[in-house]
Design a protein around this motif. Structure first.
Motif, PDB file in Angstrom:
ATOM      1  N   LYS A  69       0.836  -1.196   0.000  1.00 49.41           N
ATOM      2  CA  LYS A  69       0.000   0.000   0.000  1.00 49.41           C
ATOM      3  C   LYS A  69       0.879   1.257   0.000  1.00 49.41           C
ATOM      4  O   LYS A  69       1.716   1.436   0.896  1.00 49.41           O
ATOM      5  N   GLY A 117      -7.860   6.963   6.460  1.00 51.91           N
ATOM      6  CA  GLY A 117      -7.063   6.286   5.455  1.00 51.91           C
ATOM      7  C   GLY A 117      -6.198   7.216   4.626  1.00 51.91           C
ATOM      8  O   GLY A 117      -5.496   6.782   3.723  1.00 51.91           O
ATOM      9  N   GLY A 168      -3.536   8.848   5.471  1.00 46.78           N
ATOM     10  CA  GLY A 168      -2.101   8.703   5.727  1.00 46.78           C
ATOM     11  C   GLY A 168      -1.612   9.510   6.918  1.00 46.78           C
ATOM     12  O   GLY A 168      -0.405   9.608   7.159  1.00 46.78           O
ATOM     13  N   LYS A 169      -2.527  10.066   7.699  1.00 46.96           N
ATOM     14  CA  LYS A 169      -2.158  10.925   8.835  1.00 46.96           C
ATOM     15  C   LYS A 169      -1.348  10.143   9.879  1.00 46.96           C
ATOM     16  O   LYS A 169      -0.271  10.567  10.274  1.00 46.96           O
ATOM     17  N   SER A 170      -1.903   9.007  10.299  1.00 47.89           N
ATOM     18  CA  SER A 170      -1.208   8.239  11.341  1.00 47.89           C
ATOM     19  C   SER A 170       0.119   7.702  10.834  1.00 47.89           C
ATOM     20  O   SER A 170       1.095   7.636  11.594  1.00 47.89           O
ATOM     21  N   THR A 171       0.166   7.337   9.576  1.00 45.71           N
ATOM     22  CA  THR A 171       1.426   6.860   9.002  1.00 45.71           C
ATOM     23  C   THR A 171       2.506   7.930   9.163  1.00 45.71           C
ATOM     24  O   THR A 171       3.609   7.642   9.625  1.00 45.71           O
TER      25      THR A 171
HETATM   26  P1  ADP Z   1      -5.243   7.875   8.629  1.00 41.05           P
HETATM   27  O1  ADP Z   1      -4.511   7.942   9.925  1.00 41.05           O
HETATM   28  O2  ADP Z   1      -5.231   9.169   7.874  1.00 41.05           O
HETATM   29  O3  ADP Z   1      -6.636   7.336   8.793  1.00 41.05           O
HETATM   30  P2  ADP Z   1      -3.361   5.742   8.018  1.00 41.05           P
HETATM   31  O4  ADP Z   1      -2.017   6.372   8.006  1.00 41.05           O
HETATM   32  O5  ADP Z   1      -3.741   4.962   9.220  1.00 41.05           O
HETATM   33  O6  ADP Z   1      -4.467   6.832   7.674  1.00 41.05           O
HETATM   34  O7  ADP Z   1      -3.485   4.784   6.759  1.00 41.05           O
HETATM   35  C1  ADP Z   1      -3.122   5.179   5.451  1.00 41.05           C
HETATM   36  C2  ADP Z   1      -3.226   4.008   4.517  1.00 41.05           C
HETATM   37  O8  ADP Z   1      -2.222   3.039   4.820  1.00 41.05           O
HETATM   38  C3  ADP Z   1      -4.556   3.265   4.606  1.00 41.05           C
HETATM   39  O9  ADP Z   1      -4.907   2.826   3.327  1.00 41.05           O
HETATM   40  C4  ADP Z   1      -4.239   2.095   5.503  1.00 41.05           C
HETATM   41  O10 ADP Z   1      -5.080   1.004   5.221  1.00 41.05           O
HETATM   42  C5  ADP Z   1      -2.803   1.791   5.148  1.00 41.05           C
HETATM   43  N1  ADP Z   1      -2.066   1.219   6.275  1.00 41.05           N
HETATM   44  C6  ADP Z   1      -1.924   1.758   7.498  1.00 41.05           C
HETATM   45  N2  ADP Z   1      -1.163   0.970   8.285  1.00 41.05           N
HETATM   46  C7  ADP Z   1      -0.799  -0.079   7.522  1.00 41.05           C
HETATM   47  C8  ADP Z   1      -0.001  -1.247   7.748  1.00 41.05           C
HETATM   48  N3  ADP Z   1       0.601  -1.465   8.913  1.00 41.05           N
HETATM   49  N4  ADP Z   1       0.147  -2.114   6.725  1.00 41.05           N
HETATM   50  C9  ADP Z   1      -0.427  -1.904   5.525  1.00 41.05           C
HETATM   51  N5  ADP Z   1      -1.192  -0.825   5.244  1.00 41.05           N
HETATM   52  C10 ADP Z   1      -1.379   0.068   6.219  1.00 41.05           C
END
Ligand code: ADP
Ligand code: MG
Length: 314
Positions: free
Chosen positions: A24, A47, A49-52
């Motif tokens: 992803k 989804g 990408g904020k937490s990422t």
């Molecule tokens: P937000 O915090 O904005 O809701 P995330 O950063 O949690 O978004 O997620 C961004 C994208 O990365 C989403 O599509 C999510 O499904 C994907 N994602 C998040 N964590 C993982 C992971 N550990 N492995 C694979 N995909 C992930």
């Protein structure tokens, strides 16, 4: 004048390891600065990408490429100083249920090697209004108290930057108010705040600058006033009685566009003018009005427009 931003994010790409497919692509080359001293909102749908991005800053997720400097310290070259400069409140609440709030803060201080006499556990408990819960087990705290304790925990090493990932997701209105106040208080005391949220209203009320992220891309990054200003504009579309040679003009018009031989779109600030005034100004310039329609936008429209433009471009 140039000052070092609290956080500088450059071309950050994150591709999560493939689970069979090609993985992803969660961040597609994100760049922005968080200026020192404000409350910065990273706004985006679930989804996005904020937490990422936050987890990369926290050292919990490895980026694929790009760079991040926190308080001037590169997270790859100088992780130790970068870490000391930032406190992060994660989206998920996790505590050992058998520690008390006081112990949680003392243990955290120990992890940062802060000498006993320099610890601020009592002061921090006061700051997050948990002094009376000093000796309660973490498992007995309400959801809101746990969030406040997490904020105190993130502040143990007195970082100049505090990052909160969705501090008010799933939180009731009353508690949301409390958290907003707390965040504002911390900021007044000089802490640069970054918070992620998917609530427009929250970003609008709290933040002095907002970046909007969608599908791993930053699609706007502006002072809140400007972003909301995009929503203060109202447009009247007029059909006039004759061909337009000279466009009508008036100090209340932000913009006047000719869209056809006899049609114009006039943009005005709805806080400073109104449709009646606009029509009167046009008539005063010798036009008769055949037809009128109006449209207006709020921050939500701005958001929807920006996110759908980004989708269309993708
Ligand atoms: P937000 O915090 O904005 O809701 P995330 O950063 O949690 O978004 O997620 C961004 C994208 O990365 C989403 O599509 C999510 O499904 C994907 N994602 C998040 N964590 C993982 C992971 N550990 N492995 C694979 N995909 C992930
Ligand atoms: Mg998230």
């Amino acid at each position: 004048m140039t000052t070092t931003p609290a956080i500088a994010i450059r071309d950050v790409v994150k591709r999560y390891a493939p689970a069979g497919g090609e993985g992803k692509l969660a961040l597609k080359g994100v760049s922005f600065d968080v200026p020192e001293g404000g409350i910065f909102g990273l706004l985006g749908p679930n989804g996005a990408g904020k937490s990422t991005l936050i987890n990369i800053m926290a050292g919990l997720v490895n980026k694929t490429s790009g760079s991040i400097a926190i308080w001037g310290f590169d997270i790859d070259r100088d992780m130790r100083n970068a870490k000391r400069s930032i406190g992060i409140v994660p989206q998920e609440i996790v505590f050992d249920p058998f520690f008390t709030p006081f112990e949680v803060l003392e243990i955290q201080a120990g992890l940062y090697g802060i000498a006993k006499h320099l610890r601020r556990s009592e002061e921090l408990l006061r700051a997050v209004h948990l002094s009376d819960k000093r000796n309660a087990y973490a498992r007995t705290l309400s959801g809101g108290m746990k969030r406040r304790l997490l904020i105190a925990k993130a502040l143990v090493h007195a970082p100049p930057v505090l990052v909160l990932d969705e501090p008010t997701a799933g939180v009731d209105v009353e508690l949301r108010r409390q958290l907003w106040e707390l965040v504002t208080e911390m900021n007044r005391e000089g802490v640069t705040i970054v918070l992620t949220t998917h609530y427009l209203e929250e970003a609008e009320e709290l933040c002095d600058r907002i970046a909007i992220i969608n599908h791993g891309e930053v699609i706007a990054n502006k002072p809140t006033r400007e972003l909301v200003g995009m929503a203060r504009e109202k447009v009247v579309v007029l059909t006039l009685d004759k061909d337009i040679a000279d466009l009508p003009a008036h100090p209340a018009f932000l913009k006047c566009d000719k869209t056809g031989e006899r049609t114009v779109e006039i943009t005005y600030d709805k806080d400073r003018s109104n449709a009646g005034e606009v029509l009167a100004a046009v008539q005063a310039q010798g036009f008769a009005i055949i037809d009128v329609t109006t449209r207006e936008a709020d921050l939500e429209d701005v958001f929807v427009t920006l996110t759908s433009e980004a989708r269309a471009a993708a």
